[in-house]
Design an enzyme around this catalytic site. Structure first.
Site, PDB file in Angstrom:
ATOM      1  N   LYS A 146       0.819  -1.218   0.000  1.00 32.73           N
ATOM      2  CA  LYS A 146       0.000   0.000   0.000  1.00 32.73           C
ATOM      3  C   LYS A 146       0.851   1.266   0.000  1.00 32.73           C
ATOM      4  O   LYS A 146       0.566   2.215  -0.747  1.00 32.73           O
ATOM      5  CB  LYS A 146      -0.931   0.018   1.223  1.00 32.73           C
ATOM      6  CG  LYS A 146      -1.992  -1.038   1.250  1.00 32.73           C
ATOM      7  CD  LYS A 146      -2.955  -0.832   2.400  1.00 32.73           C
ATOM      8  CE  LYS A 146      -2.294  -0.737   3.753  1.00 32.73           C
ATOM      9  NZ  LYS A 146      -1.578  -1.983   4.140  1.00 32.73           N
ATOM     10  N   LYS A 154      -2.049   9.618   6.425  1.00 37.43           N
ATOM     11  CA  LYS A 154      -2.218   8.265   6.966  1.00 37.43           C
ATOM     12  C   LYS A 154      -2.670   8.406   8.412  1.00 37.43           C
ATOM     13  O   LYS A 154      -1.883   8.844   9.269  1.00 37.43           O
ATOM     14  CB  LYS A 154      -0.924   7.463   6.859  1.00 37.43           C
ATOM     15  CG  LYS A 154      -1.085   6.028   7.361  1.00 37.43           C
ATOM     16  CD  LYS A 154      -0.088   5.077   6.741  1.00 37.43           C
ATOM     17  CE  LYS A 154      -0.324   3.658   7.221  1.00 37.43           C
ATOM     18  NZ  LYS A 154       0.437   2.659   6.451  1.00 37.43           N
ATOM     19  N   GLY A 203      -4.607   3.578   4.341  1.00 35.36           N
ATOM     20  CA  GLY A 203      -5.029   2.849   5.521  1.00 35.36           C
ATOM     21  C   GLY A 203      -3.906   2.037   6.135  1.00 35.36           C
ATOM     22  O   GLY A 203      -2.791   1.974   5.614  1.00 35.36           O
ATOM     23  N   ASN A 243      -0.037  -5.418  -7.413  1.00 36.13           N
ATOM     24  CA  ASN A 243       1.375  -5.128  -7.141  1.00 36.13           C
ATOM     25  C   ASN A 243       2.221  -6.381  -7.369  1.00 36.13           C
ATOM     26  O   ASN A 243       1.709  -7.502  -7.313  1.00 36.13           O
ATOM     27  CB  ASN A 243       1.507  -4.634  -5.701  1.00 36.13           C
ATOM     28  CG  ASN A 243       2.888  -4.074  -5.421  1.00 36.13           C
ATOM     29  OD1 ASN A 243       3.578  -3.603  -6.318  1.00 36.13           O
ATOM     30  ND2 ASN A 243       3.305  -4.118  -4.165  1.00 36.13           N
TER      31      ASN A 243
END
Length: 224
Positions: free
Chosen positions: A16, A38, A117, A180
């Site tokens: 992420k 964040k 997140g 990814n």
């Protein structure tokens, strides 16, 4: 109004932060005033209440954002555990109103804002006898849509479908999926992409190879 998007993942360590950095970097290189937020981070290195090494440092440095890491995070802890547990071990309780306030402040600084997140979409922020507050609750209350980051490899169909179904059940809009560690010559990765799109009806908006330094500019994914 600042245009925003929330980056969540199918779990921990799917990339992420890496993907977030690439997106913000690409936006800023294209001339967009894009920032990063964040709400909570665990597993950081700090000194004198300053973040020395964290996800926020990485994104800020990679994307050349004119912010200090501490401006982009509401809560951080040294222990690499779930936010609710990290807070508990420090005799703290996460104040959701503080996160919302910090979010409103940083939203005024940028025209575009990427919010990352912690862990997956079910990551607990507050768990006690009176309240159970998960990351999905914060996403919903902030009115954000999400991009789901998933690893391209074995098992991703299951974890991605579960994340998609959970988000939909909780009324969260999904803008796309990013795979990814994608290998363009790997037949399993091709099939994972094809099956994820077929089974969810959601587009894989980008594939990112391991250690890639760039990502396609994801136009139209940031929502007011």
């Amino acid at each position: 109004m600042t245009k925003k998007i929330f980056i969540t993942g199918t779990g921990t360590d799917v990339g992420k932060t890496y993907i977030s950095a690439l997106i913000v970097k690409k936006m800023r290189e294209a001339g967009y005033n894009c920032g990063y937020f964040k709400p909570v981070i665990s597993g950081v290195t700090e000194m004198c209440n300053k973040l020395v090494d964290s996800d926020a440092n990485y994104v800020i440095q990679t994307a050349d954002i004119p912010s200090e890491p501490e401006e982009c995070v509401s809560y951080w802890w040294k222990e690499a555990v779930s936010p609710h547990l990290a807070a508990k071990r420090k005799n703290q309780e996460i104040d959701i109103n503080k996160i919302k306030y910090d979010f409103s402040i940083i939203s005024k600084k940028f025209d575009y804002l990427l919010i990352e997140g912690a862990g997956g979409i079910t990551c607990p922020l507050i768990i006690n006898k009176e309240e159970k507050y998960l990351l999905k609750d914060l996403i919903w209350e902030l009115g954000l849509s999400i991009i789901i980051v998933a690893d391209a490899g074995l098992g991703t169909i299951n974890s991605t479908l579960l994340t998609v179904d959970y988000a939909r059940t909780n009324g969260i809009e999904i803008e796309g999926i990013i795979l990814n560690n994608y290998e363009s010559d790997n037949f399993m990765h091709w099939d994972n992409l094809e099956q994820i799109e077929a089974l969810t009806g959601i587009n894989v908006v980008a594939t990112v190879s391991k250690n890639a330094g760039d990502i396609m500019l994801l136009e139209g994914l940031f929502k007011e």
